[in-house]
Every structure is written in C-alpha cells, then in structure tokens.
Design an enzyme around this catalytic site. Structure first.
Site: not given
Length: 301
Positions: A188, A234, A172
C-alpha cells in the site's frame, strides 16, 4: 478481502460524521508533513482508464492503462530526504512469500533502527507521540516510544501458521507480500509501487472508483488502484501518493493504538479527502493498514 474492498464501507451517516478528534489530529500531521512531495512538480502520475472487475481468485485483469502510473518522480529529491532514504533502504530486506521465514541480518536490524531514529526527528512523529502520550497509549520517554514503534512495525510474527516468523507490519503494508503464490497482500505504499513499476515488476491496470461518482485526478494524494505484481493481480488497493513515510507510520500507529479491535475502520477528513482508514491487528503488531478514498474535493460520497 481484496475484492470486498468496498463491502466494509461504513454507513453514510457515519461517513458524513467523520471522527472529529481523529480528523483534527490527522490534519495536524498533514500540515506538518513538510517532506510530502508536490504533485506536478516532484512527481507526475498518469491515471488513464478506470479498471474493471476481477473475479475472486482470478489473476486476469484487462489493462486499462497502457503507460505506467508514475510518469516522473524526482528520485534525487527522494534520496536527499533522510526519512525517504532510510525507508528505501528497508524495501529489499524481506522475502515476499508468506510461509518463508524472514532471516534479518544485523545490518537489516540496524536499518530498521535508523529509520525509526530518522522519523522520530520529524515534527510529524513528535506530534503523533505527544498525542499518544496525552491519550495514555504511549510512554513519554522517546526511547521507550521507539521500542513501541519497533514492536508494532518490525517485530516478526507468523502470518502463515505453517511456517516460521514470515511477516511484520512494515513488510506487509509498505513492501507487499504474496500468499501461497496466488494472491497479492499488502503493498500500500507509493514509493515501493513506483520502484517496482520502474523495474518492470508492477503493471498498473487503472484506477478504481465507485459508479463513476469519485473519479480521481492527477494531483490527488490518495488513490484506489488495480495492478499486477509478480504475475499476480491486486483487484483493488488503496494508497497514499506523495506523502512521507513518517506521515503513514504516524497515522496508522495512532489508529492502531487507539483501538483494541481486530479490525478498526474510521472515517476521517484529511485535507480535501474523506477517507476510510482501515487497520487490522495481528496481536500487538499491525497486520495491515490502508486508506480507502471515499471522496475528494468535497465530491459526493
């Protein structure tokens, strides 16, 4: 959650009074991060325009950046640093769609272990381990600590309740996932961003800043970005830039283990950056973890 990136911002008073103890230990990690790449030398970024608003649920974003975010990365250097080399080996081990079970091969499981072995050799992870042992959150035995790290970052779990074990903290946070084919979640990490951008899968749309108060510059090690990936947008995502994978694992592991809350948000000052570090728990594993840049170079919050 994505469009409400700023909504959980802590009160200004809390922001000004950054958590002192965490600030101290995270700055130790920062100083020890000798594998961090140098902006302008090891890589160059091109910030371009400020990204606009994206309506909730929309995958339409005006492109305020015609060129890629990364103008240059010294890939040879990346591959010659052991922790980065092992990290890059992990990035193609996952099925990005939630709801689709992950099937880890024995080779992939071995790659996970080699990555943990590599980061555990660094001063960054040794410092984090020592701190967590002192705080009673981790076993002193390095082998047991490696197993704890494995469970936090690599143990598979159900993110989509309908499917099998389809996710883990590492996938993730560092690789990225798509939810129901409609939304980007996670992603990220700057190395994954760069590699996906290089292969034409990521399109950088511009940087995000609040009311022009906190305009980034091109040697910043933390950015808030807008981008598209796999035809999805995003609206805003926070990412460290140039830092080593061991720095991020150490930092987010400390925050995860020092709290039992479902969502933990702490304000810290690391080097010149005032950051909000956000960690979501998924049982005994990390659900997500990311930085939000609140202020850089002592600019006003």
């Amino acid at each position: 959650m994505l469009n409400n990136f700023w909504s959980s911002r802590p009160p200004l008073e809390a922001s000004r009074q950054a958590n002192r103890e965490l600030t101290e230990v995270l700055n130790q990690l920062w100083r020890l991060d000798t594998n961090r790449l140098k902006p302008g030398t090891d890589y160059r970024i091109s910030l371009q325009g400020k990204a606009g608003y994206v309506a909730p649920g929309s995958n339409q974003a005006r492109d305020r950046a015609q060129a890629p975010l990364f103008a240059y990365v010294n890939e040879k250097k990346l591959h010659n640093i052991e922790t980065f080399a092992h990290f890059i080996n992990l990035l193609d081990n996952y099925e990005t769609s939630t709801g689709v079970s992950e099937m880890a091969t024995s080779e992939e499981l071995q790659e996970n272990r080699l990555f943990i072995d590599a980061i555990m050799k660094t001063e960054v992870m040794k410092c984090a381990h020592k701190y967590l042992v002192k705080k009673g959150q981790s076993p002193a035995d390095p082998g047991q600590f490696k197993r704890q790290l494995y469970d936090i970052w690599f143990r598979l779990y159900h993110r989509d309740k309908k499917g099998g074990e389809d996710s883990c903290g590492f996938e993730h946070v560092f690789v990225g996932e798509t939810k129901y084919g409609h939304e980007i979640i996670g992603l990220h990490n700057w190395v994954q961003f760069y590699l996906q951008e290089k292969h034409g899968h990521v399109d950088y749309k511009g940087y995000k800043a609040r009311d022009n108060k906190d305009l980034p510059d091109e040697d910043d090690h933390v950015l808030n970005l807008q981008f598209s990936w796999k035809d999805l947008v995003k609206p805003i995502g926070g990412s460290f830039i140039g830092v080593s994978p061991e720095f991020e694992v150490a930092l987010f592991t400390i925050i995860f283990l020092m709290s039992t809350e479902k969502m933990t948000s702490v304000v810290v000052k690391v080097d010149e950056y005032v950051l909000e570090l956000v960690v979501y728990r998924h049982g005994r594993a990390i659900g997500t973890a990311y930085p939000k840049l609140l202020s850089s170079n002592n600019r006003d919050l």
